[in-house]
Motif scaffolding. Structure first.
Motif, PDB file in Angstrom:
ATOM      1  N   SER A 212       0.464   3.566   1.951  1.00  0.00           N
ATOM      2  CA  SER A 212       0.670   3.936   3.345  1.00  0.00           C
ATOM      3  C   SER A 212       1.597   2.966   4.077  1.00  0.00           C
ATOM      4  O   SER A 212       1.870   3.141   5.253  1.00  0.00           O
ATOM      5  CB  SER A 212      -0.700   3.965   4.039  1.00  0.00           C
ATOM      6  N   ALA A 213       2.070   1.947   3.396  1.00  0.00           N
ATOM      7  CA  ALA A 213       2.857   0.923   4.082  1.00  0.00           C
ATOM      8  C   ALA A 213       4.148   1.502   4.653  1.00  0.00           C
ATOM      9  O   ALA A 213       4.765   2.376   4.053  1.00  0.00           O
ATOM     10  CB  ALA A 213       3.188  -0.207   3.109  1.00  0.00           C
ATOM     11  N   SER A 214       4.532   0.969   5.801  1.00  0.00           N
ATOM     12  CA  SER A 214       5.767   1.445   6.422  1.00  0.00           C
ATOM     13  C   SER A 214       6.949   0.728   5.814  1.00  0.00           C
ATOM     14  O   SER A 214       6.794  -0.284   5.134  1.00  0.00           O
ATOM     15  CB  SER A 214       5.713   1.159   7.930  1.00  0.00           C
ATOM     16  N   ASP A 215       8.134   1.253   6.092  1.00  0.00           N
ATOM     17  CA  ASP A 215       9.357   0.632   5.591  1.00  0.00           C
ATOM     18  C   ASP A 215       9.463  -0.810   6.044  1.00  0.00           C
ATOM     19  O   ASP A 215       9.891  -1.690   5.283  1.00  0.00           O
ATOM     20  CB  ASP A 215      10.585   1.410   6.095  1.00  0.00           C
ATOM     21  N   ALA A 216       9.068  -1.055   7.288  1.00  0.00           N
ATOM     22  CA  ALA A 216       9.165  -2.406   7.834  1.00  0.00           C
ATOM     23  C   ALA A 216       8.276  -3.365   7.053  1.00  0.00           C
ATOM     24  O   ALA A 216       8.659  -4.502   6.758  1.00  0.00           O
ATOM     25  CB  ALA A 216       8.759  -2.405   9.310  1.00  0.00           C
ATOM     26  N   GLU A 217       7.076  -2.867   6.696  1.00  0.00           N
ATOM     27  CA  GLU A 217       6.151  -3.726   5.947  1.00  0.00           C
ATOM     28  C   GLU A 217       6.723  -4.052   4.565  1.00  0.00           C
ATOM     29  O   GLU A 217       6.646  -5.182   4.107  1.00  0.00           O
ATOM     30  CB  GLU A 217       4.780  -3.034   5.803  1.00  0.00           C
TER      31      GLU A 217
ATOM     32  N   ASP B 254       0.849  -1.198   0.000  1.00  0.00           N
ATOM     33  CA  ASP B 254       0.000   0.000   0.000  1.00  0.00           C
ATOM     34  C   ASP B 254       0.879   1.240   0.000  1.00  0.00           C
ATOM     35  O   ASP B 254       2.031   1.208   0.423  1.00  0.00           O
ATOM     36  CB  ASP B 254      -0.844   0.027   1.290  1.00  0.00           C
TER      37      ASP B 254
ATOM     38  N   GLU C 254       9.804  -4.054   3.737  1.00  0.00           N
ATOM     39  CA  GLU C 254      10.946  -4.959   3.971  1.00  0.00           C
ATOM     40  C   GLU C 254      10.461  -6.396   4.140  1.00  0.00           C
ATOM     41  O   GLU C 254      11.061  -7.341   3.632  1.00  0.00           O
ATOM     42  CB  GLU C 254      11.711  -4.495   5.219  1.00  0.00           C
ATOM     43  N   LYS C 255       9.291  -6.529   4.799  1.00  0.00           N
ATOM     44  CA  LYS C 255       8.729  -7.844   5.045  1.00  0.00           C
ATOM     45  C   LYS C 255       8.308  -8.501   3.720  1.00  0.00           C
ATOM     46  O   LYS C 255       8.561  -9.687   3.477  1.00  0.00           O
ATOM     47  CB  LYS C 255       7.506  -7.710   5.967  1.00  0.00           C
TER      48      LYS C 255
END
Lengths: 331, 313
Positions: free
Chosen positions: B42-47, B40, B49-50
């Motif tokens: 809005s996704a964070s960097d961690a997401e 998305d 990365e996942k």
């Protein structure tokens, strides 16, 4: 009074012109000759004398345009070839008049079997089934001396040697028992030993099938061996016509004389071949007067000014040379 | 012959290795990150990365490549990042569309081009010859996507005869299929017609000068038999050689044409996969294209030997 027997082939004033780049050149110029049934006529001449063009004109195979054929009379078995429709002419080609060519290597279609090409000719002219035609094709191959014809019939042209291919061409030409065979330098492209074989075969078949043959060649040895009568052509004109023995014994035209002299003799050591100086004039630059005059050792003023007519000494002998008209021309 | 076919099939292996290697390298050289495109906004960097971790994109390049080759050996082209299905399935679903388009346009172009070329050669240097060859030149000169757009304007917008896009499967409705495929097939075929008809004409003119054509005429055959049998089969020899190249042009052309006519084909799949960095689909699509090229050229070689008896393998 014309002879009551209609000759097989009657050629009167046949001319072939080609129109190239707005220029009209005459390859064959008003030639006339007759051919009786079962007769072998040699047409001799250097390259460029128009002899092959004559054969193609008889078959009506000159591409028009750029070519055009004129003739006062061109009749075969009393029928006028000039006035035949395309369909009528096709019924004659390969059936009553056949032709074999100089180049056996390229005269057969490389992508069809020889059986296919033979059957096609037979079926074009005779009401046979494919199976019957195929059997006939095998017989024809046997007739022309091809070993193992049952196997060879399914071969492609590239499987055969030049001599064998020319035999196939002969088989194809003879498929419908023609009355007239036009053989245009049939052995020029072959090895000497094969040449003799093919000519012997032609001679044998000519006798067997009683067909007339027009043998076009530049080889006087072939003429002497295989023909009855000879027509000598030079630069699109007939310059001499004679039974073969007379021609060799007493040539009347200087060109014939020089041609005979240029034959390599077999019985003596040869240091130098005699050649006729100069070359056949190009159709675009025909000399006025006698066409041979520029190369003729006997040429006089009159030769360079006016073209000599054919002087007929006897029904079978004629030549076009001023020397025959007036021997009193100062030497 | 069998040995030849087997030899040719073995030759597929190095070609496939090279094609996949090139696509692997190229896709990773150009900027863009599939994980960013999947996630998305809005996704964070961690997401992100996942996702990257899940897709195996963090592995070293060589590991990814070997892993992919390993799957390929088992016949597994992998899963699409975005389509929610396997690459094989995605290609398989779109294959009929692309095949319809390329085959229809191949048949159209070959028959029309050979006919036109033969007519032009037989009527050489007449107005008919010049007309046909001018038409062929237009076909070569105009880009096929532009041709497609013009055809849409004329036949869909103005005349309303044929749809401007979409696809009806052959299995559902033959006429619907033909209606949807006709315009794209024509726009794809025009270039081929131009090229092939010119080659056919030139070859035919040369063949008609051959001694065996004179022989065929001396046998008393009609002009149609001389041209249609004796000349044509000889003309086909070089023309068939060109057909292989021609078909590869059709495949690459279909990529553009499928987009112009919004046809759900392999070309369109590959095009959008490239834009969205759907690596497995890109690689799978390229393998499909490479395999079909090899297959077509194998067919051409077999056909070649069949037409010309002098060719033996």
């Amino acid at each position: 009074m014309a002879s009551p027997v209609i000759p097989l082939l009657e050629v009167r004033d046949l001319s072939v012109h080609f129109r190239t780049e707005g220029q009209k050149v005459t390859a064959v110029d008003r030639i006339s000759f007759d051919l009786a049934e079962g007769e072998v006529l040699g047409i001799v001449g250097e390259s460029g004398s128009g002899k092959s063009t004559v054969a193609l004109a008889l078959m009506q195979l000159i591409a028009t345009p750029p070519g055009s054929i004129d003739a006062e009379r061109l009749s075969f078995k009393g029928k006028d070839l000039m006035s035949m429709s395309d369909r009528e002419m096709r019924a004659v080609r390969g059936n009553e008049i056949s032709m074999i060519f100089q180049e056996p290597m390229s005269s057969l279609n490389p992508v069809f079997t020889i059986g296919n090409q033979l059957v096609e000719t037979i079926c074009e002219h005779e009401p046979l089934t494919k199976r019957q035609a195929f059997a006939k094709a095998v017989d024809l191959l046997r007739l022309v001396g091809i070993p193992d014809p049952e196997a060879r019939v399914t071969d492609y042209p590239h499987h055969l040697s030049g001599g064998m291919r020319q035999r196939v061409m002969i088989a194809m030409a003879l498929a419908c028992a023609p009355k007239l065979l036009l053989a245009d330098e049939p052995t020029t492209a072959l090895d000497v030993t094969i040449q003799a074989q093919v000519l012997e075969l032609l001679q044998h078949l000519q006798g067997e099938l009683d067909m007339a043959v027009v043998l076009i060649t530049h080889d006087l040895g072939v003429v002497a061996e295989y023909t009855h009568r000879v027509v000598v052509m030079y630069a699109g004109r007939i310059v001499e016509e004679a039974p073969v023995a007379d021609l060799f014994a007493a040539p009347q035209h200087p060109y014939t004389e020089l041609l005979l002299k240029s034959m390599p003799p077999l019985d003596e050591d040869l240091h130098r071949l005699l050649a006729i100086p100069g070359s056949v004039p190009s159709p675009t630059e025909m000399p006025t007067g006698c066409r041979f005059a520029p190369r003729c050792p006997y040429a006089q003023n009159i030769c360079r000014e006016t073209e000599p007519a054919m002087i007929r000494e006897s029904p079978a002998r004629a030549a076009a040379c001023w020397r025959l008209v007036d021997y009193k021309v100062p030497a | 012959m069998i040995a030849f076919i087997l030899r040719r099939l073995f030759a597929v292996i190095p070609v496939l290795l090279l094609v996949t290697l090139a696509s692997f390298l190229l896709m990773r050289l150009i900027p863009g990150d599939p994980a960013m495109l999947i996630a998305d906004i809005s996704a964070s960097d961690a997401e992100i990365e996942k996702i990257r971790e899940q897709l195996g994109l963090n592995e070293p390049f060589l590991t990814q490549l070997l892993h992919w080759y390993g799957n390929l050996l088992r016949g597994d082209l992998g899963e699409s990042y975005l389509l929610g299905r396997s690459v094989t399935q995605a290609i398989w679903e779109r294959l009929p569309t692309t095949l319809s388009l390329t085959l229809l346009s191949f048949v159209l172009s070959t028959t029309i081009a050979v006919t036109l070329g033969v007519i032009a050669a037989v009527k050489a240097n007449t107005w008919l010859d010049q007309f046909v060859m001018s038409f062929a030149l237009i076909g070569v000169a105009l880009p096929n996507f532009w041709m497609g757009l013009m055809l849409i304007i004329l036949f869909s917008v103005h005349l309303g005869w044929l749809p401007s896009g979409g696809y009806v499967p052959l299995s559902e409705d033959f006429w619907g299929w033909l209606r949807t495929c006709t315009l794209p097939a024509i726009s794809l075929a025009l270039l081929q017609i131009g090229l092939l008809s010119r080659i056919t004409r030139a070859t035919m003119l040369e063949v008609l000068q051959q001694d065996y054509i004179r022989t065929a005429r001396a046998k008393g055959l009609s002009k149609s038999k001389v041209v249609g049998k004796h000349a044509l089969k000889n003309v086909l020899v070089p023309v068939i050689t060109i057909l292989g190249i021609s078909f590869s042009l059709l495949i690459s052309g279909s990529l553009v044409i499928e987009t112009v006519f919004s046809l759900p084909g392999v070309g369109k799949l590959l095009g959008s996969a490239i834009l969205r960095r759907d690596y497995p689909v890109i690689q799978g699509g390229l393998i499909f294209v490479a395999v079909s090229m090899i297959f077509i050229n194998l067919l051409v070689d077999i056909l070649y030997a069949w037409v010309d008896p002098r060719v033996r393998y």
